[in-house]
Design a protein around this motif. Structure first.
Motif, PDB file in Angstrom:
ATOM      1  N   THR A  24     -11.938 -37.989  49.590  1.00 17.04           N
ATOM      2  CA  THR A  24     -11.521 -36.599  49.386  1.00 17.04           C
ATOM      3  C   THR A  24     -12.576 -35.823  48.612  1.00 17.04           C
ATOM      4  N   GLY A  25     -13.110 -36.412  47.573  1.00 18.86           N
ATOM      5  CA  GLY A  25     -14.168 -35.762  46.805  1.00 18.86           C
ATOM      6  C   GLY A  25     -15.391 -35.494  47.661  1.00 18.86           C
ATOM      7  N   TYR A  26     -15.786 -36.468  48.472  1.00 20.88           N
ATOM      8  CA  TYR A  26     -16.935 -36.296  49.370  1.00 20.88           C
ATOM      9  C   TYR A  26     -16.705 -35.143  50.340  1.00 20.88           C
ATOM     10  N   LEU A  27     -15.537 -35.102  50.943  1.00 16.62           N
ATOM     11  CA  LEU A  27     -15.241 -34.043  51.902  1.00 16.62           C
ATOM     12  C   LEU A  27     -15.186 -32.673  51.251  1.00 16.62           C
ATOM     13  N   LEU A  28     -14.621 -32.594  50.053  1.00 22.95           N
ATOM     14  CA  LEU A  28     -14.576 -31.313  49.344  1.00 22.95           C
ATOM     15  C   LEU A  28     -15.977 -30.801  49.038  1.00 22.95           C
ATOM     16  N   ILE A  29     -16.852 -31.688  48.601  1.00 30.65           N
ATOM     17  CA  ILE A  29     -18.227 -31.281  48.316  1.00 30.65           C
ATOM     18  C   ILE A  29     -18.941 -30.879  49.593  1.00 30.65           C
ATOM     19  N   ARG A  30     -18.722 -31.629  50.654  1.00 27.15           N
ATOM     20  CA  ARG A  30     -19.385 -31.346  51.928  1.00 27.15           C
ATOM     21  C   ARG A  30     -18.928 -30.014  52.520  1.00 27.15           C
ATOM     22  N   PHE A  31     -17.646 -29.752  52.447  1.00 27.70           N
ATOM     23  CA  PHE A  31     -17.107 -28.527  53.034  1.00 27.70           C
ATOM     24  C   PHE A  31     -17.290 -27.312  52.133  1.00 27.70           C
ATOM     25  N   GLU A  32     -17.673 -27.521  50.888  1.00 28.58           N
ATOM     26  CA  GLU A  32     -17.845 -26.394  49.969  1.00 28.58           C
ATOM     27  C   GLU A  32     -18.889 -25.413  50.493  1.00 28.58           C
TER      28      GLU A  32
END
Length: 56
Positions: A24-32
């Motif tokens: 979830t953290g990875y995806l949030l950073i990626r989609f930011e």
């Protein structure tokens, strides 16, 4: 719950939920970055609408 039970519970919880939290953290950073780009596009569109569609 004493400290050894609490430690055991905490280690088990991290083991069970650690992977989803990392993903979830990875995806949030990626989609930011994509969200920021969408925000910029929306702001530009709002400015065009305010100007009545006139080009600069």
């Amino acid at each position: 719950m004493d400290s050894s039970q609490w430690s055991s519970f905490l280690i088990t919880a991290i083991g069970n939920f650690g992977f989803p939290i990392v993903i979830t953290g990875y995806l949030l950073i990626r989609f930011e970055k994509k969200i920021e780009h969408l925000n910029d596009s929306i702001q530009a569109l709002a400015q065009v609408i305010r100007d009545g569609g006139k080009s600069k």
